[in-house]
Design an enzyme around this catalytic site. Structure first.
Site, PDB file in Angstrom:
ATOM      1  N   GLU A 167       0.860  -1.182   0.000  1.00  0.00           N
ATOM      2  CA  GLU A 167       0.000   0.000   0.000  1.00  0.00           C
ATOM      3  C   GLU A 167       0.888   1.221   0.000  1.00  0.00           C
ATOM      4  O   GLU A 167       1.816   1.318   0.804  1.00  0.00           O
ATOM      5  CB  GLU A 167      -0.857   0.031   1.267  1.00  0.00           C
ATOM      6  CG  GLU A 167      -2.210  -0.589   1.105  1.00  0.00           C
ATOM      7  CD  GLU A 167      -3.034  -0.442   2.377  1.00  0.00           C
ATOM      8  OE1 GLU A 167      -2.905   0.590   3.070  1.00  0.00           O
ATOM      9  OE2 GLU A 167      -3.786  -1.379   2.686  1.00  0.00           O
ATOM     10  N   ASP A 193      -5.755  10.616   9.889  1.00  0.00           N
ATOM     11  CA  ASP A 193      -4.434  10.095  10.211  1.00  0.00           C
ATOM     12  C   ASP A 193      -3.878  10.655  11.496  1.00  0.00           C
ATOM     13  O   ASP A 193      -3.960  11.849  11.762  1.00  0.00           O
ATOM     14  CB  ASP A 193      -3.459  10.377   9.058  1.00  0.00           C
ATOM     15  CG  ASP A 193      -3.708   9.451   7.888  1.00  0.00           C
ATOM     16  OD1 ASP A 193      -3.749   8.225   8.119  1.00  0.00           O
ATOM     17  OD2 ASP A 193      -3.885   9.941   6.767  1.00  0.00           O
TER      18      ASP A 193
END
Ligand code: PLP
Lengths: 411, 266
Positions: free
Chosen positions: B49, B60
């Site tokens: 990824e 995040d």
């Protein structure tokens, strides 16, 4: 794209929360889908509930203090020599700014949903101060996210937040201003949405937050309409409503009740922050033609580079220092219901000097932007034109900046 | 034409282990170095990824934020990311690559143009953090037309009714977010609870490959190895940050972390 008559603008979005088919929406992580939906269901129910509306009105009247004054600025009018210049002194509201309306409603909603903690973002510190006041009043714990740069430049409000027992969480990422505070607050909500309610401090964020905030601040124009009728017998034939625009909550609330009037009768002028005259950076996405993008869960015009990174802004006024703008204002711009322009830091400071010289009114740096354009344009207007400026914040919070820029005697 | 992502899951299943997915940010700590990291970990990893760094990442935590800001500061652009993927695929052509990012980057680039470049460079799947269902329906079907997997995200807050609808619209791979958290949070629920949520998803459709992510580290990975796949991101980003601080080589340090992760689930 068309603005409908007879339907509140906050309810003109489609099923997915888009105004005009493209502004707003819910670009959020999956985790937030459920809490947002819960809040939507609750809000849609309560905004039709007479008891809830009575409760809201009771707090607006007795606690926030309504109506805030509507006054003529006689000396300024004489000095300018054009339109009649009036002000809606929204800074009369408890706490000193319009942010109290949204904060109060969010705390009422949080109570109904059984949440015991509420978190919120702040730039100028007003949204944080008001949320901390309302949280205290309604017995909620409160966490305020604020950029480190804003903490430094808006100390009086930071002190007030802390005094109300709320926790201030400094945000050090990015430009350390409002945009970063909103991001960090959203992150906190992602991790704690099962127990914590979130308040977004302006008409930005996922669609339901835009709607709740617009619904709350509309109190301003409800009051103003009554006051205009009391003063002039009816809504004036030539009315111009000037308001600064950061996220867009005060301006939307200042205009909402007049939405269905022809713009030739009631014109809306939104004033964004142009930043320092010499700087390329600004916080005026509508004025300078920023492209549409996604910020904090909503599609909107937003300052960004060609790669889609959000650009840093610059403004003397922390409350306007935000790269995006409410989807409601994008909608009002594209349907041409409202007109948008910008004032620079210097122009805002000059307007502050003029207003405080002539009147017993001390608008904070945000509304000083609106005063700047209102004063300039009023010169050209006829004497029967009624210009109203929303003085939505008090300059006490800006004393440090004003002293530095203009000298002691202006504080 | 089948997607290499499906092969990767088949292979891991044959070896009786979960697939290992790693997340690193493109351009962290430089364009060149991030490619070197991918090359070095490739043989230990089943699916790569690659994060498309964004400067307003609302989901995040601090580790991935730090990596993203570092990459942006070092000048990474979307086009550079496609180049990194292309070069990586030259090195290991069958290793599946997923890009993970925020919608504004795709929106600004133009959905069609973005997908065209995904295809050219060899991207096999996309995760768009802030494009949930049903908002993602149109884009997901565009992906499908180009045999790129659009990977739906599920969370502990996703209702049963919604789970069913999303799974029905999903492609072969699904990403389950283990807990209420941004990336990089400490695992605050038991692995038992995570797996029980995981099985709820599998029960709706056992054919979908469901990976678990968020809060997975060297400490926690073993307890979740019953899943089809496990994603480790922040722990790796943190290793890059620490390597820079200690003036060590991030490539070797990241390889060591990934190697240890892999050994814990083999
Ligand atoms: C006094 C004042 N005016 C205006 C604003 C700008 O926000 P909005 O456009 O949502 O009214 C702020 C924001 O903090 C503020 O404190």
């Amino acid at each position: 794209m068309k603005l409908k008559k007879g339907i509140p603008v906050i309810d003109q979005g489609d099923k997915l929360g888009f105004w005009g088919g493209k502004f707003g929406g819910n670009f959020v992580p999956e985790t937030l889908k459920k809490p947002i939906e819960d809040l939507e269901i609750l809000f849609n129910k309560l905004k039709k509930d007479k008891n809830f509306i009575n409760e809201r009105d009771k707090y607006f009247k007795n606690w926030v203090g309504s109506p805030t004054r509507f006054i003529k600025l006689e000396n300024l009018t004489k000095y300018v020599g054009g339109a009649q210049i009036w002000s809606k002194v929204v800074s009369d509201a408890n706490g000193g700014a319009h942010k109290i309306y949204n904060a109060t409603v969010h705390c009422l909603l949080a109570k109904r949903s059984g949440k015991k903690v509420i978190c919120g973002d702040t730039g100028a510190g007003y949204a944080g101060k008001m949320l901390s006041m309302a949280a205290k009043k309604f017995g909620l714990k409160c966490k305020i996210f604020m950029g480190a740069k804003d903490i430094q430049r808006q100390q009086p409000n930071v002190r007030a937040i802390k005094k109300n027992g709320a926790e201030v969480i400094p945000v050090y990422s990015g430009s350390q201003t409002l945009v970063d505070a909103v991001s960090e607050c959203m992150r906190y909500w992602v991790a704690n949405c099962d127990k914590v309610a979130m308040c977004v401090g302006s008409t930005v964020g996922p669609a339901v937050f835009v709607r709740i905030c617009g619904w709350s601040t509309s109190q301003i124009s409800r009051e103003l309409k009554t006051q205009l009728v009391d003063e002039f017998g009816s809504v004036p034939k030539k009315l111009k409503l000037y308001n600064c625009v950061g996220g867009g909550s005060s301006s939307f609330g200042f205009w909402n009740e007049f939405m269905d009037y022809d713009k030739k009768q009631c014109e809306f002028i939104g004033v964004e922050a142009g930043g320092p005259a010499k700087s390329k950076k600004h916080a005026a996405p509508l004025t300078y033609g920023s492209k549409i993008g996604i910020l904090h869960g909503a599609a909107q015009y937003v300052n960004q580079n060609t790669d889609g990174q959000i650009e840093e802004t610059e403004s003397i006024s922390a409350g306007l220092d935000y790269p995006g703008i409410s989807p409601l204002h994008c909608f009002l711009k594209d349907t041409k219901r409202a007109r948008y322009t910008a004032a620079s830091d210097e122009e805002a400071l000059n307007a502050y000097k003029l207003v405080t010289k002539f009147e017993k009114l001390r608008p904070s740096l945000e509304p000083s932007h609106a005063f700047s354009i209102a004063i300039t344009e009023s010169k050209k207007f006829s004497k029967d034109t009624i210009v109203v400026v929303n003085s939505c914040g008090d300059a006490y919070k800006d004393r440090g900046i004003i002293e530095k820029k203009l000298g002691r005697k202006y504080v | 034409m089948s997607n290499p992502i499906s092969h990767a899951f088949k292979k891991a299943k044959k070896e009786n282990r979960p697939a290992l997915l790693t997340y690193t940010v493109a351009g962290d700590n430089s364009k060149k170095q991030s490619l070197e990291i991918l090359k070095s970990i490739s043989k230990k990893v089943d699916i790569i990824e690659i994060g498309v760094p964004h400067n307003t990442p609302v989901a995040d935590g601090s580790q991935i934020q730090t990596s993203s800001y570092r990459a942006i500061k070092n000048g990474i652009k979307v086009n550079d990311i496609f180049k990194i993927v292309k070069n990586f695929k030259k090195f290991d052509r069958n290793k599946p690559v997923i890009l993970m990012g925020y919608y504004n980057m795709i929106f600004r680039y133009g959905e069609n143009e973005f997908l065209k470049n995904c295809k050219i460079s060899g991207v096999n799947g996309l995760i768009v953090v802030d494009l949930p269902w049903p908002e993602n329906k149109k884009f997901a079907s565009k992906c499908k037309k180009r045999s790129i997997f659009f990977i739906q995200l599920l969370s502990p807050t996703t209702t049963q009714k919604r789970l069913k609808k999303i799974i029905k619209d999903s492609h072969e791979m699904i990403y389950f977010i283990s807990m209420l958290s941004t990336t990089g949070g400490k695992l605050k629920v038991s692995s038992k609870e995570i797996l029980s949520n995981y099985y709820k998803i599998k029960k709706i459709n056992s054919k979908k490959n469901v990976v678990i992510g968020f809060g997975i580290t060297e400490k926690t990975i073993k307890s979740l190895k019953k899943a089809d796949g496990l994603v480790v991101g922040s722990a790796i980003c943190k290793e890059i940050t620490n390597s820079i601080k200690k003036r060590q080589n991030p490539v070797t340090n990241v390889y060591n972390v990934v190697n240890r992760l892999r050994n814990k689930i083999k």
